[in-house]
Design a protein around this motif. Structure first.
Motif, short mmCIF file in Angstrom:
data_model
loop_
_atom_site.label_atom_id
_atom_site.label_comp_id
_atom_site.label_asym_id
_atom_site.label_seq_id
_atom_site.Cartn_x
_atom_site.Cartn_y
_atom_site.Cartn_z
N HIS A 42 25.37 -14.42 -35.75
CA HIS A 42 24.25 -14.95 -34.98
C HIS A 42 24.78 -15.63 -33.72
CE1 HIS A 42 25.73 -18.32 -37.35
NE2 HIS A 42 25.26 -19.11 -36.41
N ASP A 44 24.00 -19.21 -31.30
CA ASP A 44 23.37 -20.52 -31.50
C ASP A 44 22.34 -20.85 -30.42
OD1 ASP A 44 24.79 -21.03 -33.79
OD2 ASP A 44 26.35 -22.21 -32.79
N HIS A 137 28.86 -15.20 -33.96
CA HIS A 137 29.76 -15.83 -34.92
C HIS A 137 29.04 -16.01 -36.26
CE1 HIS A 137 27.30 -19.05 -33.31
NE2 HIS A 137 27.53 -19.70 -34.44
FE LIG Z 1 26.07 -20.90 -35.55
#
Ligand SMILES: [Fe+2]
Length: 204
Positions: A42, A44, A137
Motif C-alpha cells: 500500500h 500511506d 510498502h
Molecule cells: Fe504503511
C-alpha cells in the motif's frame, strides 16, 4: 526526544532543502509474534479525494493531469527501529522507485516474489528508516517470538499540508525545546482544548 535527534534533522534538511518542514504526527505501528500473514502492499498517502470521501487529501489538479505522484516528495516518514529488525521479525518490505508510479498497486495474489523479498533488513536497533510514504510498502510475517515495533515521526514538506489532528497538549508543547516547538507548530492543541487521546486498533 525523537524530535530532537540531530542526524534526523540534518537528513530532513537535506531532503526538503529547507528547514521549514513541519511535523504531521508521531505514530507508528507494530507487528506481534504470530502475525504470520503479509500486509498487502500500500501507499500511506492517497490521490486526491473530495471532502465527503476523506478530509485527508490536499493536492488536486483540476485539469486532471498531475497527481500527488508527480510532485517532489511531499511527506516523509521517519521510522525508529528500537529493536534489531531481521528477516524473521516482520521487516517492512519497500519497493524501490514506486513513489512516482501510477501503476495499480499489486494485491497479495498479484505481487511477484521479488517484491515480497524486498525487505529493509537486517537493521540493528537504533537505526532509522526514512520513507517517501507514496512508495509501495507493507509488513511481512513476524515468525520470531517478540514484537517488532516501529514508532515514527511524520513530516510534511514546507509546501505541503493536509488537515492535521492535534497530537500534543499545549502545556506539553511549551516544554519542548524551541526547534521542536517550531517543528510541531501545527500539531499542538489549543490552550483551551483538552487533548483527546486513545488507541485505535486496525486489522491488517
Ligand atoms: Fe504503511
Amino acid at each position: 526526544m525523537l524530535l530532537d535527534i540531530p542526524p534526523v534533522l540534518r537528513l530532513l534538511d537535506a531532503i526538503f532543502e529547507s528547514p521549514h518542514y513541519s511535523l504531521r504526527a508521531g505514530s507508528g505501528d507494530f507487528c506481534l509474534p504470530g502475525a504470520v500473514k503479509y500486509q498487502p502492499l500500500h501507499s500511506d498517502i492517497r490521490d486526491w479525494a473530495d471532502d465527503k470521501t476523506s478530509p485527508f487529501s490536499a493536492f488536486h489538479d483540476p485539469r486532471g493531469q498531475l497527481s500527488i505522484r508527480d510532485l517532489p516528495c511531499p511527506y516523509v516518514c521517519v521510522n525508529f527501529l528500537p529493536q534489531d529488525v531481521t528477516s524473521l521479525n516482520g521487516p517492512t518490505r519497500q519497493i524501490p522507485g514506486t513513489q512516482h508510479s501510477r501503476e495499480p498497486i499489486p494485491s497479495l495474489q498479484e505481487e511477484p516474489e521479488w517484491m515480497r523479498l524486498s525487505t529493509v533488513c537486517p537493521a540493528p536497533a537504533g537505526s532509522i528508516m526514512l520513507r517517501d510514504v507514496r512508495a509501495w510498502h507493507g509488513g511481512t510475517p513476524n515468525i520470531s517470538d517478540a514484537t517488532r515495533s516501529i514508532p515514527n515521526l511524520e513530516f510534511y514538506a514546507p509546501w505541503f499540508r493536509e488537515p492535521i489532528v492535534p497530537g500534543i497538549s499545549y502545556s506539553d508543547y511549551k516544554k519542548l525545546p524551541e526547534r521542536s516547538q517550531q517543528l510541531a507548530r501545527f500539531c499542538c492543541a489549543d490552550s483551551s482544548e483538552e487533548l483527546i487521546t486513545g488507541t485505535t486498533l486496525r486489522a491488517p
